[in-house]
Design a protein around this motif. Structure first.
Motif, PDB file in Angstrom:
ATOM      1  N   UNK A  87      40.471 -33.809   1.384  1.00 30.12           N
ATOM      2  CA  UNK A  87      40.693 -34.553   2.376  1.00 30.12           C
ATOM      3  C   UNK A  87      41.002 -36.216   2.533  1.00 30.12           C
ATOM      4  N   UNK A  88      39.349 -36.420   2.320  1.00 30.58           N
ATOM      5  CA  UNK A  88      40.349 -38.041   2.124  1.00 30.58           C
ATOM      6  C   UNK A  88      40.559 -38.652   1.140  1.00 30.58           C
ATOM      7  N   UNK A  89      41.539 -38.407  -0.115  1.00 31.49           N
ATOM      8  CA  UNK A  89      42.235 -38.253  -0.543  1.00 31.49           C
ATOM      9  C   UNK A  89      44.265 -38.879  -0.158  1.00 31.49           C
ATOM     10  N   UNK A  90      44.000 -38.059   0.538  1.00 30.60           N
ATOM     11  CA  UNK A  90      45.468 -38.894   0.952  1.00 30.60           C
ATOM     12  C   UNK A  90      45.558 -40.108   1.143  1.00 30.60           C
ATOM     13  N   UNK A  91      47.482 -40.295   0.634  1.00 33.19           N
ATOM     14  CA  UNK A  91      47.972 -42.264   0.972  1.00 33.19           C
ATOM     15  C   UNK A  91      46.793 -42.592   2.032  1.00 33.19           C
ATOM     16  N   UNK A 140      32.614 -44.887   4.330  1.00 25.73           N
ATOM     17  CA  UNK A 140      32.957 -43.954   3.695  1.00 25.73           C
ATOM     18  C   UNK A 140      32.813 -42.185   4.716  1.00 25.73           C
ATOM     19  N   UNK A 141      32.667 -42.782   6.342  1.00 30.09           N
ATOM     20  CA  UNK A 141      32.592 -42.015   7.198  1.00 30.09           C
ATOM     21  C   UNK A 141      33.734 -41.700   7.650  1.00 30.09           C
ATOM     22  N   UNK A 142      33.893 -40.303   8.396  1.00 30.65           N
ATOM     23  CA  UNK A 142      36.026 -39.975   8.097  1.00 30.65           C
ATOM     24  C   UNK A 142      35.454 -40.304   9.674  1.00 30.65           C
ATOM     25  N   UNK A 148      29.590 -37.600   8.495  1.00 31.05           N
ATOM     26  CA  UNK A 148      28.809 -39.681   8.755  1.00 31.05           C
ATOM     27  C   UNK A 148      28.977 -39.359   6.550  1.00 31.05           C
ATOM     28  N   UNK A 149      28.702 -40.893   6.968  1.00 34.06           N
ATOM     29  CA  UNK A 149      29.047 -41.685   5.729  1.00 34.06           C
ATOM     30  C   UNK A 149      28.328 -40.945   4.269  1.00 34.06           C
ATOM     31  N   UNK A 150      28.938 -41.151   3.274  1.00 32.62           N
ATOM     32  CA  UNK A 150      28.573 -40.223   2.086  1.00 32.62           C
ATOM     33  C   UNK A 150      28.243 -41.299   0.939  1.00 32.62           C
ATOM     34  N   UNK A 151      27.338 -42.408   1.144  1.00 32.66           N
ATOM     35  CA  UNK A 151      27.426 -43.397   0.304  1.00 32.66           C
ATOM     36  C   UNK A 151      26.982 -43.087  -1.122  1.00 32.66           C
ATOM     37  N   UNK A 152      27.470 -43.352  -1.794  1.00 31.56           N
ATOM     38  CA  UNK A 152      26.020 -42.915  -3.512  1.00 31.56           C
ATOM     39  C   UNK A 152      24.728 -43.783  -3.323  1.00 31.56           C
TER      40      UNK A 152
END
Length: 81
Positions: free
Chosen positions: A35-39, A62-64, A73-77
């Motif tokens: 879902x986070x790859x949407x335009x 990177x939170x949504x 929650x954020x997914x930081x590398x």
């Protein structure tokens, strides 16, 4: 007010109106794993967020925030060792 229609929060669409998603292939839905790859349809870097075509608010950490109000929650590398 009697007889007035109240919005049903469980029927919130997972995508903005189709007129905004004019590209091919169509964007994944908000609840899709991708879902986070949407335009991006609106970008506000000064505030740290972008609105995606599927109505997801994507934050620079990177939170949504999904259209139904759920937060991811954020997914930081992880930092390299």
């Amino acid at each position: 007010m009697e007889g007035s229609a109240q919005p049903n929060p469980t029927s919130t669409p997972s995508r903005l109106p189709a007129a905004l998603c004019t590209h091919t292939p169509k964007c994944p839905t908000a609840d899709s794993p991708a879902g986070d790859t949407a335009q991006v349809v609106a970008r506000h870097p000064e505030q740290g967020w972008s609105l995606l075509c599927n109505a997801v608010l994507f934050f620079e950490d990177t939170g949504e925030l999904l259209p139904d109000g759920r937060g991811i929650p954020p997914r930081r590398p992880l930092a390299a060792v």
